[in-house]
Design an enzyme around this catalytic site. Structure first.
Site, PDB file in Angstrom:
ATOM      1  N   SER A 148      60.843  45.949  64.731  1.00 50.12           N
ATOM      2  CA  SER A 148      61.606  46.649  65.759  1.00 50.12           C
ATOM      3  C   SER A 148      62.198  45.601  66.685  1.00 50.12           C
ATOM      4  CB  SER A 148      60.682  47.585  66.543  1.00 50.12           C
ATOM      5  OG  SER A 148      61.285  48.046  67.737  1.00 50.12           O
ATOM      6  N   TYR A 161      52.978  49.743  71.739  1.00 47.28           N
ATOM      7  CA  TYR A 161      53.849  49.788  70.565  1.00 47.28           C
ATOM      8  C   TYR A 161      54.480  48.415  70.331  1.00 47.28           C
ATOM      9  CZ  TYR A 161      57.881  51.033  67.639  1.00 47.28           C
ATOM     10  OH  TYR A 161      58.820  51.084  66.632  1.00 47.28           O
TER      11      TYR A 161
END
Length: 257
Positions: A148, A161
């Site tokens: 990501s 996260y």
């Protein structure tokens, strides 16, 4: 090595994509299939996984289903061994399964931290290890871990996260360090902000969308099909000397301040 007419083609290769019943994982499965691969659709819900597999077959895609939970080590090992025995070699692995939980770090629930780590990091380890053991025997394989922009950048409310995706980036490098000698290429594909059902609330948030479009040099959200070219490249023979890298597909987001 024999000359390949089109080194980007994936004909005759089988790809397992975890968490591929929807969103990014499903689109990546379609993209790899368009390049010639047969695909194995994965999810925790066996019925949902079978339904998605049937839909892909109706689209003319060669697809099989395999339901397992990436957080359950023994379940993963049994499923991978069964696929290898029933279908043949898994030559491409895409570790896509992942979840998101949002809260300020000072109030983040410990059980949500554990859930994120089990899915986003432990799951990558479990599936990669199970598949790589077969790849090592064959001296060939491609592993694509889905990172990501949070592999590189942090934002408020998603620190745990970001920690998992940063760890995936380093685990990818570790896979290269340990497994490149066996002919395995392990790389990470790191999406920016893409229009998906899971991101619907953010897409519909006019203030956030305006901020994102201003922050991103491309000036817009990404469309999930725009991830497929990078995935096909990393899965193909064209990337045989690319290893341990993180490829950001983010409209330039991580390149500017």
């Amino acid at each position: 090595m024999a000359l390949q007419i089109d080194p980007f083609r994936l004909d005759g290769r089988r790809a397992l994509i975890t968490g591929s019943c929807q969103g990014v994982g499903l689109e990546l499965a379609r993209g790899l299939a368009r390049a010639g691969a047969s695909v194995v659709i994965n999810g925790r819900d066996a019925e949902r996984t079978r339904v998605v597999c049937a839909q892909l077959r109706e689209e003319g895609i060669e697809a099989e289903s395999s339901a397992f939970d990436v957080t359950e080590r023994e379940q993963v090992q049994a499923a991978v061994d069964a696929l290898e025995s029933r279908l043949g070699p898994i030559e491409i692995l895409v570790n896509n399964a992942g979840i998101q939980r949002r809260a300020p770090l000072e109030t983040f629930a410990p059980e949500h931290w554990d859930e994120l780590m089990r899915t986003n990091l432990d799951g990558v380890f479990h599936v990669s290890q199970a598949v790589a053991r077969h790849m090592i025997d064959r001296r060939h394989g491609k592993i694509i871990n889905i990172g990501s922009v949070q592999s590189e950048l942090a934002r408020p409310s998603i620190a745990p996260y970001a920690a998992t995706k940063g760890a995936v980036r380093m685990l990818t490098r570790g896979m290269c360090a340990d497994w490149a000698r066996y002919g395995i290429q392990a790389n990470a594909l790191a999406p920016g902000y893409f229009r998906t059902e899971l991101n619907r609330a953010l897409v519909d948030d006019q203030e956030f969308s305006a901020w994102l479009c201003k922050r991103t040099p491309a000036g817009r959200w990404g469309n999930v099909e725009e991830l497929c070219g990078a995935a096909v490249f990393l899965a193909s023979s064209a990337a045989d000397f690319v290893n341990g890298q993180t490829l950001y597909v983010d409209g330039g987001l991580t390149s500017v301040v």
